[in-house]
Each structure stands twice: as C-alpha cells, then as structure tokens.
Enzyme design. Structure first.
Site, PDB file in Angstrom:
ATOM      1  CG  ASP A 287      82.647  -2.104   3.342  1.00 21.61           C
ATOM      2  OD1 ASP A 287      83.017  -2.497   4.449  1.00 21.61           O
ATOM      3  OD2 ASP A 287      81.973  -1.068   3.153  1.00 21.61           O
TER       4      ASP A 287
ATOM      5  CG  ASP B 200      79.896  -3.197   6.739  1.00 27.44           C
ATOM      6  OD1 ASP B 200      81.067  -3.297   7.155  1.00 27.44           O
ATOM      7  OD2 ASP B 200      79.425  -2.173   6.231  1.00 27.44           O
TER       8      ASP B 200
END
Length: 595
Positions: A462, A505
């Site tokens: 992440d 993301d």
C-alpha cells in the site's frame, strides 16, 4: 514450517476491501469509469447487496437500457425486470423470471453463456464473483464471430441434408424389411441407385442389379454371403485404388469398414463415372450403402476446380498417404504467398507454422476424429503467419484417397479476441495483472510449490501518502504516479515473479521458488527502497513511501485466499507501526481490525 523473522522485522501491508459505500465515494472510481468507457466490452460491477457499483456506456448501449440505469446503486432486480418486461427471457411470467434470476445471482457463482437478444445481437456474458461479495460481469458482442462460423457450416449443412434424407429413407426400408421382403426386392431392382446391405460380419445380405452394373462386378458377387473383402480385392486388383500393394489396400479398407462409421464421399472410377457413396451403420450391426451416379454433376475436373476456385475460402486437396498437395485454389495460394504451381507436390504440413502441430491434426483425423473449424497457424507471405479455421473432409480424387481441406483466414478476429483476453486479465492503467490473473497465478504457483516443497511469498503493498498526493495534484498526476510505481515494481522483480494492481494504490507481488525466508525479506526491502525514490514530472517532485505485508506458504491451509488475507493483515500492522516498513504475518495479527 518455514523460519520467519520475529514480529517487527520486515513485512508487507495491504488493506482488505473497504465497504462498498467507501468505494463509491473514492475519487479514483471516477477515474475507473473514464477508463471503462474506452473498452469495447460492456462491463458492470454489483456489490454484495446486488446494487450497481459501476458500469460503462457500452453496457447500456448493448442492452438498450436508459442512461439513468447506469446510476450507482441501481438494483440488479431492476435490470432483470426491464429484461423480462420486454421479452428478453422469452415467454413466461415476468415475476417468476425475475425471481429465478435473482436467486441465481445471490449464489455469486462464476458463469459464462451466450444470449441472443430480440434484435439478433449475440452477446457473450461472463461473470466472476468478488472475494467479499458482489460480482463483475463483461458483455461482449460476438455476433460477427458467430456469423463467420455459421457461414462455414452453411455449405456443409446443405450437403448433410441430402445424407439425412437418404438415411431416413433407408431406415424406413429396414424397419419394413421383415414383412415386405418381396415388395422390397421389386423396389430394389427398379431403383436408379445401387444399394447394398452388409451384416455385422461384413458379409453381403442383399444388393440390387444397379449396384453390380455401376461397379462392374460379375453376377456371382451379388450372391448372399459374399464377404466385403472380396469386393475390395476385386477393386484393388483392377486398379480402382491406384498404384500400390493390393493386400495393403484391401486390409486398410476392411479395417475402416469394421469401424461401422457413417460415411459419405465421391469416387471417380477408371471409366470416368463419378459415384456418390453414402454408408449408414445399422443399430444391430452392419450397414446400408447407396451408390449414386453423379457423373452429370461432375462431368470434368475443370468443373470441380471452378467450384473450388470461386469459393471465398482457401481450398486444397492432398493425399492422405503422403500429405502431398495435388490441387490448390487461388485463394489458398494467395493466403500462403505462393503460386498454385509452387504448392503442387509439396507437403501440406510445410504450409503450417509448426509442422508438428499439423501432423498431430492429421493423426487425429486418421483415428476417426472429425476435424472441423480447428484453429491453427499457417505460413503466410514473407514468412509471416496467419490464423486459419481449418476443416478436413475425406475425398476420393483421381482414384486416390485424399483430404479436401477448407481454410478460413480469421487472423483479425483472433487478434481482437487476444486483445479482449488481455483486457480481461490486466489493469488498464498500469498494465499489471489484475486480481483475476493474480488469483489464477497464485493457485498454480502454490500447486507447483506443494509438489516440490517450495517456498512462496505473497507481498501486499500500500502506497503511503498517495491519497493526499492525489487530492493535491489531481487524478492525472495520480495516475502517472501509479503507472510509475507499477513500472518500478516490474523492473525490481525477477522474471518468475508476478506483480498485480489490486485497486486504488494497492499492489500485490507473488514470489516463487525462494531459497529461504530471507529472500522474501530482501525483496521487500528492495521494493521499499525503489518505491520511496522521488517521482519527478514536469519539474514537479514528489515522494511516497510504502507499507508491505508478507505471508508465506508455511502451513497446510495456506491456500491463495488465505495467503492474500494474511499479507493484507500484515500490511495493516506495518502501517500502524509507522509506515515505510515491511512485516511478516504473525498469527496474532489475524484478529486485528483494519482501520
């Protein structure tokens, strides 16, 4: 159990799927919608409550839905109700049709089918369930592909109709044979076709005079009990099957007859007579064969060539014994980038990009398998290859056992299909594998590792600070950053590893064939370093970090879904402990609540 570093040493994070309400509020969803509008497929995503999360305009156009149906939250039931009301599901009670489809949808099972809409459009519908409920469905217009296949089958269907008509007639005569023997004998003698009936031991039970006349057999061969082998030997000895060993020719044809398979072909006799021979096996063994003089329809080879030369498909005739070409039409020669004379007396397998593939196809045909619309590559002009749909038909030509091969060039359709398959397995923004391909690859990797006791690691990544960057600099810059990070991931990995974008993301990496747990940690640290390097675009410099969670296949229950969940948990723990780090999953993480 594989040795792992203690908690607090390197690992990877990745958050689990957020609630659907948070997804729909995410600004990146708007960007996803923009991307979907450039895909030539209809695409929908429904959540676990069967409410629409996203769809593209192509879907609405394909299904003829009003624009308002594309709003987020539109119930799946409403789509079904519109379809039922306008007769998409055929006749029946609309409420029952809606209820049945809702019950199927709530099972969240993978599905794939084709449906013809009332306007004639043929759609291929493929649905995949999402890990935490809901499903994604693609709608592809395959009308043109099916039309091409129908065109190929049309000519064969017309020929098969004649066979079916004769077969039906023969079956009816067989049914009445016991009680109408005398009447049948009279009928047989007045037929313009030759006809024979052989039993399960391949001995003649009955034939008519027309058969003996057409085949120029002596009277004694028409007696009951004459073995099939005797007819074949008589033909071979007088050259009906061309040059070759008589016993080998007889043995080959007896072996084919013993298979009791339906057959139809045309044969040119030495005197120029062209016979259409149709055989149909009987339920109790044996078969009925008809012999029809079709010389008037095939007066010369020139007429046959004229038919084939006007065909929109490539046509080539080659001997089954040595695969050498004895006829080609202009269309097939043009496909190969050669002249007709160039092709004559060359082996058909050499016209294929991979001759071994063609040889396997021929062996399957020899074994009795129908070869119809098989996809295979041919050698085209200038060494290029083209994709062809090929069909084999048994064909007696110039008194030789041959194959008539039809070839349809579908290279463009194959390229379109390949592109669609790639889109279905890859993220359109970054080009990385999507969740579907990630899951399939991880399943295969774990299966291989289990056989050799290998080590597999799943890394959940992440990006730290991406949301703030995206809000500050806009979605275009954010998309560029995601693409840049994806490129860095791929450049840092080995050829055997796989990187995928999960969404937003979030990324995942599969590491296979590791020598030890330390290899996974070393790769995680390497990725942390490369992802934290500055991003520079148009004199704008930004810098992100990453949190990484790592999970290993170090237990019997470590299937794909479990490893992804473990890596996800470890990533969240890494994020809580300060971000910019990697952590291995530990059992104590499994009870953590995600932020």
């Amino acid at each position: 159990m594989h040795h792992r570093p203690a908690a607090g040493q390197g690992a990877f994070p990745l958050h689990s799927d957020p609630r659907m309400a948070e997804i729909t509020a995410d600004p990146s969803l708007e960007n996803l919608r923009d991307v979907l509008e450039y895909i030539d497929q209809g695409i929908t995503m429904f959540d676990a409550d069967l409410r629409l999360v996203v769809c593209n305009r192509r879907f609405l156009d394909m299904m003829d839905y009003p624009a308002e149906m594309g709003k987020v939250g539109t119930p799946f039931e409403r789509f079904m109700r519109i379809n039922a009301a306008r007769g998409e599901y055929g006749e029946g009670d609309a409420e029952t049709q809606v209820r049945e489809r809702l019950e199927l949808a709530r099972q969240f099972q993978p599905h794939r089918f084709e449906r013809q809409r009332p306007d004639g459009t043929m759609l291929e519908v493929i649905g995949r369930p999402l890990p935490r409920g809901g499903f994604v469905t693609t709608y592809t217009d395959v009308t043109e592909q099916r039309a091409a296949a129908d065109a190929i089958r049309k000519a064969r269907d017309e020929l098969d109709l004649r066979v079916e008509q004769r077969t039906a007639e023969l079956r009816q005569r067989e049914k009445d044979l016991a009680e109408q023997t005398e009447a049948l004998s009279i009928t047989l003698e007045h037929m313009t076709q030759g006809i024979t009936l052989a039993d399960s031991q391949l001995k003649l039970r009955v034939c008519n005079r027309r058969f003996l006349e057409l085949m120029d057999f002596p009277e004694w061969m028409g007696e009951t009990g004459t073995p099939f082998e005797a007819f074949m030997r008589h033909n071979a000895e007088r050259g009906e099957y061309g040059a070759g060993d008589v016993e080998a020719q007889v043995a080959e044809r007896v072996a084919m007859a013993q298979q009791m398979r339906a057959h139809r072909f045309e044969r040119v006799r030495p005197d120029g007579t062209v016979l259409e021979i149709t055989g149909q096996p009987l339920a109790g063994g044996g078969f009925v064969t008809t012999y029809t003089d079709v010389t008037e329809n095939h007066r010369s080879h020139e007429r046959l060539h004229a038919i084939l030369d006007t065909s929109p498909f490539g046509s080539v005739i080659w001997r089954l014994s040595d695969q050498r070409i004895i006829y080609s039409n202009q269309r097939f020669a043009a496909m190969c980038g050669r002249t007709v004379d160039d092709l004559l007396d060359t082996r058909i397998v050499n016209r294929h990009r991979a001759p071994s593939d063609a040889e396997q196809l021929i062996e399957r045909f020899r074994a009795g398998e129908p070869i119809r619309d098989v996809e295979i590559q041919f050698r085209g002009p200038f060494g290029d290859a083209f994709w062809g749909l090929t069909t084999f038909e048994h064909f007696d030509y110039q008194n030789q056992g041959c194959v008539l091969e039809w070839v349809y060039d579908f290279t463009e359709l194959h390229q379109v299909r390949t592109t669609l398959e790639h889109l279905a397995q890859h993220d359109p923004l970054t080009g990385l594998a999507n969740r579907r391909l990630l899951q399939e690859h991880l399943d295969r990797t774990l299966a291989g590792a289990a056989r050799r006791n290998g080590i597999v690691a799943v890394l959940f990544i992440d990006l730290d600070g991406f949301k703030a960057l995206n809000d500050k600099h806009g979605h275009d810059f954010g998309d560029w950053v995601l693409s840049e990070m994806a490129a860095r991931l791929e450049s840092a990995l080995r050829r055997s590893d796989l990187a995928a974008r999960i969404g937003g993301d979030e990324f995942a990496v599969i590491l296979d064939d590791l020598k030890g747990v330390g290899d996974a940690q070393a790769m995680a640290i390497r990725l942390l370093e490369t992802l934290s390097m500055p991003c520079i675009r148009n004199e704008l410099t930004t810098q992100l970090g990453a949190s990484i969670g790592i999970a290993l296949n170090d237990s019997a229950e470590a299937d794909a879904e479990t490893l992804l969940r473990f890596a996800d948990r470890a990533m969240y723990r890494a994020k809580r402990e300060g971000k910019g780090r990697c952590l291995f999953f530990d059992a104590e993480f499994d009870g953590d609540m995600q932020p």
